[in-house]
Design an enzyme around this catalytic site. Structure first.
Site, PDB file in Angstrom:
ATOM      1  N   HIS A 127      -6.948  -8.506  -2.592  1.00 32.32           N
ATOM      2  CA  HIS A 127      -8.291  -7.970  -2.345  1.00 32.32           C
ATOM      3  C   HIS A 127      -8.322  -6.478  -2.657  1.00 32.32           C
ATOM      4  CE1 HIS A 127      -6.111  -7.292   1.432  1.00 32.32           C
ATOM      5  NE2 HIS A 127      -6.930  -6.264   1.642  1.00 32.32           N
ATOM      6  N   HIS A 153     -10.594  -3.037  -1.399  1.00 33.74           N
ATOM      7  CA  HIS A 153     -11.543  -2.479  -0.441  1.00 33.74           C
ATOM      8  C   HIS A 153     -12.542  -1.588  -1.177  1.00 33.74           C
ATOM      9  CE1 HIS A 153      -9.057  -3.633   3.043  1.00 33.74           C
ATOM     10  NE2 HIS A 153      -8.041  -3.381   2.236  1.00 33.74           N
ATOM     11  N   ARG A 156      -2.478 -12.026   3.603  1.00 33.92           N
ATOM     12  CA  ARG A 156      -3.805 -11.615   3.143  1.00 33.92           C
ATOM     13  C   ARG A 156      -3.935 -11.988   1.670  1.00 33.92           C
ATOM     14  NH1 ARG A 156      -7.325  -8.083   4.742  1.00 33.92           N
ATOM     15  NH2 ARG A 156      -8.555  -9.690   3.743  1.00 33.92           N
ATOM     16  N   TYR A 191       0.845  -1.198   0.000  1.00 36.34           N
ATOM     17  CA  TYR A 191       0.000   0.000   0.000  1.00 36.34           C
ATOM     18  C   TYR A 191       0.877   1.244   0.000  1.00 36.34           C
ATOM     19  CZ  TYR A 191      -4.154  -2.679   1.305  1.00 36.34           C
ATOM     20  OH  TYR A 191      -5.214  -3.546   1.323  1.00 36.34           O
ATOM     21  N   TYR A 203      -0.190  -9.986   0.564  1.00 40.31           N
ATOM     22  CA  TYR A 203       0.884  -9.439   1.390  1.00 40.31           C
ATOM     23  C   TYR A 203       0.875 -10.088   2.770  1.00 40.31           C
ATOM     24  CZ  TYR A 203      -2.933  -6.420   3.084  1.00 40.31           C
ATOM     25  OH  TYR A 203      -4.114  -5.943   3.587  1.00 40.31           O
TER      26      TYR A 203
END
Length: 187
Positions: free
Chosen positions: A106, A108, A103, A54, A93
């Site tokens: 995905h 959000h 995770r 991110y 990640y």
């Protein structure tokens, strides 16, 4: 909304540049509990880059940042409740839940209603991702919920020589409701 807000491939990129990674289109419809479209809803998205990182000061993952990928965008649903945006497929990640937790890839979603205080938050997984059954967050979703959080590959909507398409419908209420992070089940 800005002209490129729904195109995460270029909305943060330098002129003539594009985000790095597998190019995808995410599309679907926002529907009420009776299958009726929800028009003019603001849909915001945020995600990790193709390497699973991110663009956030607190992201400590060692993967590289893509200088041409900001990781966020937004769009408004059409009269038929449809939406679409271009992006890169996010990478999985690691996260410090347990020694080797990852995770799944995905995206959000934040969906705003008629008032700014009406906000629902959820996330979308990708069909076939082997990390989904291993993820404690996905494991905590009530029975049948992970299926409603999983986008399906839609080769009919794929843009030839450009991007594969993933279909993800969001249902606001009822027995087919998309699980939301900020709303208790059944409300």
């Amino acid at each position: 909304l800005g002209e490129t807000d729904d195109d995460l491939l270029i909305n943060y990129a330098e002129p003539g540049q594009s985000a790095i990674g597998e190019r995808i289109v995410v599309m679907g419809r926002v529907l009420d509990e009776h299958g009726r479209p929800v028009p003019r809803a603001l849909l915001e998205v945020w995600q990790a880059n193709a390497g699973g990182r991110y663009r956030h000061v607190r992201d400590g993952y060692l993967a590289a940042l893509d200088p041409n990928f900001g990781g966020c965008g937004r769009c408004i649903t059409a009269e038929d409740g449809s939406y679409a945006f271009r992006t890169v497929r996010p990478g999985p990640y690691p996260w410090p839940n347990r020694a080797n937790d990852w995770r799944p890839a995905h995206i959000h979603f934040s969906l705003f209603g008629r008032a700014f205080a009406q906000r629902l938050i959820t996330q979308m997984y990708f069909e076939g991702d082997p990390h989904i059954p291993l993820c404690p967050i996905a494991g905590g979703v009530p029975a049948g919920g992970v299926e409603r959080l999983t986008a399906r590959l839609d080769m009919n909507a794929t843009i030839p020589m450009d991007a594969r398409a993933w279909r993800f419908d969001i249902v606001l209420r009822g027995c087919r409701q998309t699980p939301f992070e900020n709303r208790t089940e059944g409300s």
